[in-house]
Design a protein around this motif. Sequence first.
Motif, PDB file in Angstrom:
ATOM      1  N   LEU A 114     -20.018 -49.948  22.286  1.00 25.90           N
ATOM      2  CA  LEU A 114     -19.333 -49.719  23.562  1.00 25.90           C
ATOM      3  C   LEU A 114     -19.305 -51.043  24.311  1.00 25.90           C
ATOM      4  N   LEU A 115     -18.103 -51.539  24.636  1.00 24.84           N
ATOM      5  CA  LEU A 115     -17.969 -52.856  25.251  1.00 24.84           C
ATOM      6  C   LEU A 115     -17.936 -52.830  26.773  1.00 24.84           C
ATOM      7  N   ASN A 116     -17.733 -51.662  27.373  1.00 25.92           N
ATOM      8  CA  ASN A 116     -17.757 -51.587  28.833  1.00 25.92           C
ATOM      9  C   ASN A 116     -18.718 -50.485  29.262  1.00 25.92           C
ATOM     10  N   SER A 117     -18.765 -50.208  30.543  1.00 32.84           N
ATOM     11  CA  SER A 117     -19.771 -49.270  31.062  1.00 32.84           C
ATOM     12  C   SER A 117     -19.265 -47.835  31.190  1.00 32.84           C
ATOM     13  N   ILE A 118     -18.150 -47.515  30.554  1.00 34.39           N
ATOM     14  CA  ILE A 118     -17.592 -46.160  30.648  1.00 34.39           C
ATOM     15  C   ILE A 118     -18.070 -45.349  29.448  1.00 34.39           C
ATOM     16  N   PRO A 119     -18.987 -44.406  29.663  1.00 39.24           N
ATOM     17  CA  PRO A 119     -19.546 -43.625  28.553  1.00 39.24           C
ATOM     18  C   PRO A 119     -18.475 -42.820  27.811  1.00 39.24           C
ATOM     19  N   CYS A 120     -18.705 -42.642  26.529  1.00 36.49           N
ATOM     20  CA  CYS A 120     -17.787 -41.852  25.719  1.00 36.49           C
ATOM     21  C   CYS A 120     -18.572 -41.174  24.604  1.00 36.49           C
ATOM     22  N   THR A 121     -17.894 -40.280  23.912  1.00 34.18           N
ATOM     23  CA  THR A 121     -18.509 -39.561  22.804  1.00 34.18           C
ATOM     24  C   THR A 121     -17.525 -39.517  21.647  1.00 34.18           C
ATOM     25  N   LEU A 122     -18.027 -39.809  20.459  1.00 34.80           N
ATOM     26  CA  LEU A 122     -17.230 -39.606  19.250  1.00 34.80           C
ATOM     27  C   LEU A 122     -17.221 -38.107  18.998  1.00 34.80           C
ATOM     28  N   VAL A 123     -16.034 -37.499  18.989  1.00 33.82           N
ATOM     29  CA  VAL A 123     -15.941 -36.041  18.881  1.00 33.82           C
ATOM     30  C   VAL A 123     -15.497 -35.561  17.500  1.00 33.82           C
ATOM     31  N   SER A 124     -14.777 -36.395  16.754  1.00 29.74           N
ATOM     32  CA  SER A 124     -14.357 -36.000  15.405  1.00 29.74           C
ATOM     33  C   SER A 124     -13.846 -37.221  14.649  1.00 29.74           C
ATOM     34  N   TYR A 125     -13.656 -37.028  13.351  1.00 27.04           N
ATOM     35  CA  TYR A 125     -13.037 -38.078  12.542  1.00 27.04           C
ATOM     36  C   TYR A 125     -12.207 -37.436  11.435  1.00 27.04           C
ATOM     37  N   ASP A 126     -11.255 -38.214  10.934  1.00 27.79           N
ATOM     38  CA  ASP A 126     -10.384 -37.799   9.838  1.00 27.79           C
ATOM     39  C   ASP A 126     -10.618 -38.741   8.660  1.00 27.79           C
ATOM     40  N   LEU A 127     -10.432 -38.222   7.452  1.00 27.55           N
ATOM     41  CA  LEU A 127     -10.483 -39.040   6.241  1.00 27.55           C
ATOM     42  C   LEU A 127      -9.123 -38.963   5.560  1.00 27.55           C
TER      43      LEU A 127
ATOM     44  N   SER B  75     -10.238 -45.516   1.569  1.00 30.88           N
ATOM     45  CA  SER B  75     -10.534 -44.386   2.442  1.00 30.88           C
ATOM     46  C   SER B  75     -10.453 -44.893   3.877  1.00 30.88           C
ATOM     47  N   THR B  76      -9.548 -44.334   4.655  1.00 31.40           N
ATOM     48  CA  THR B  76      -9.429 -44.704   6.060  1.00 31.40           C
ATOM     49  C   THR B  76     -10.075 -43.614   6.900  1.00 31.40           C
ATOM     50  N   VAL B  77     -10.992 -44.028   7.749  1.00 27.71           N
ATOM     51  CA  VAL B  77     -11.689 -43.114   8.643  1.00 27.71           C
ATOM     52  C   VAL B  77     -11.113 -43.325  10.037  1.00 27.71           C
ATOM     53  N   VAL B  78     -10.472 -42.285  10.571  1.00 26.70           N
ATOM     54  CA  VAL B  78      -9.895 -42.347  11.915  1.00 26.70           C
ATOM     55  C   VAL B  78     -10.873 -41.655  12.856  1.00 26.70           C
ATOM     56  N   LEU B  79     -11.445 -42.440  13.779  1.00 25.01           N
ATOM     57  CA  LEU B  79     -12.462 -41.943  14.704  1.00 25.01           C
ATOM     58  C   LEU B  79     -11.812 -41.555  16.030  1.00 25.01           C
ATOM     59  N   HIS B  80     -12.113 -40.351  16.513  1.00 23.92           N
ATOM     60  CA  HIS B  80     -11.544 -39.844  17.769  1.00 23.92           C
ATOM     61  C   HIS B  80     -12.647 -39.757  18.822  1.00 23.92           C
ATOM     62  N   PHE B  81     -12.480 -40.525  19.903  1.00 25.52           N
ATOM     63  CA  PHE B  81     -13.436 -40.553  21.002  1.00 25.52           C
ATOM     64  C   PHE B  81     -12.828 -39.910  22.240  1.00 25.52           C
ATOM     65  N   LYS B  82     -13.679 -39.396  23.108  1.00 26.30           N
ATOM     66  CA  LYS B  82     -13.262 -38.917  24.425  1.00 26.30           C
ATOM     67  C   LYS B  82     -14.254 -39.490  25.425  1.00 26.30           C
ATOM     68  N   ASP B  83     -13.733 -40.128  26.492  1.00 23.18           N
ATOM     69  CA  ASP B  83     -14.637 -40.711  27.479  1.00 23.18           C
ATOM     70  C   ASP B  83     -14.778 -39.806  28.702  1.00 23.18           C
ATOM     71  N   VAL B  84     -15.615 -40.231  29.651  1.00 21.27           N
ATOM     72  CA  VAL B  84     -15.897 -39.405  30.829  1.00 21.27           C
ATOM     73  C   VAL B  84     -14.680 -39.241  31.726  1.00 21.27           C
ATOM     74  N   ASN B  85     -13.681 -40.094  31.574  1.00 23.36           N
ATOM     75  CA  ASN B  85     -12.445 -39.994  32.352  1.00 23.36           C
ATOM     76  C   ASN B  85     -11.371 -39.198  31.622  1.00 23.36           C
ATOM     77  N   GLU B  86     -11.780 -38.481  30.559  1.00 21.76           N
ATOM     78  CA  GLU B  86     -10.885 -37.649  29.756  1.00 21.76           C
ATOM     79  C   GLU B  86      -9.831 -38.452  28.985  1.00 21.76           C
ATOM     80  N   ASN B  87     -10.059 -39.756  28.817  1.00 21.02           N
ATOM     81  CA  ASN B  87      -9.178 -40.564  27.975  1.00 21.02           C
ATOM     82  C   ASN B  87      -9.542 -40.325  26.524  1.00 21.02           C
ATOM     83  N   GLU B  88      -8.535 -40.312  25.660  1.00 22.12           N
ATOM     84  CA  GLU B  88      -8.770 -40.198  24.223  1.00 22.12           C
ATOM     85  C   GLU B  88      -8.550 -41.564  23.598  1.00 22.12           C
ATOM     86  N   ILE B  89      -9.535 -42.004  22.832  1.00 21.96           N
ATOM     87  CA  ILE B  89      -9.496 -43.317  22.210  1.00 21.96           C
ATOM     88  C   ILE B  89      -9.602 -43.120  20.697  1.00 21.96           C
TER      89      ILE B  89
END
Length: 166
Positions: free
Chosen positions: A64-77, A135-149
């Motif tokens: 995490l490069l900034n101070s906005i907390p986030c959570t990895l919620v899922s991934y795709d293969l 194998s490409t792993v696509v990581l889906h994050f959601k932060d506290v501001n409801e942004n999807e990364i």
Amino acid sequence: MKNWQIIIPFLFLIIFILLNTGCKKNKLLYPASDIQITSTSPYSILPTSNSFSEIEDGVITIRLLNSIPCTLVSYDLTYETVLGEPIENLSITQIPVELPLSAEGSEESLTIKPYTQQLLNLFMNSSSSISPVRSTVVLHFKDVNENEIVRTASFLLYKYEASSSE
């Protein structure tokens, strides 16, 4: 002076409406987490047998490069051949996971099996040489501001080849 008495309440009304309607995606008011994939280890996975349980796991390190907390919620293969052609019938989507990143500079590691049993079956049953498979792993994050990364990482997966000494 009378113009200001009309303009100021009108400006407050406009600001109030903007903040309480569809502007939650405004990056100035609700910035997104800045996430970096720092490593995938091992990048190339060479199995020592055809047994799924004996194949080495892959580890993806996330920072995490900034101070906005986030959570990895899922991934795709997803998988593609050495020629870049997708192997669509092997794709797996929305594998749930919960991996929080809370402090600036914090790092977490996600351990996954980039191989699937279906990919091993394809390697064993295919007479053509499609190894290595990316194998490409696509990581889906959601932060506290409801942004999807979304971030991606990849591994090279090789077919097990029995050596002549076995």
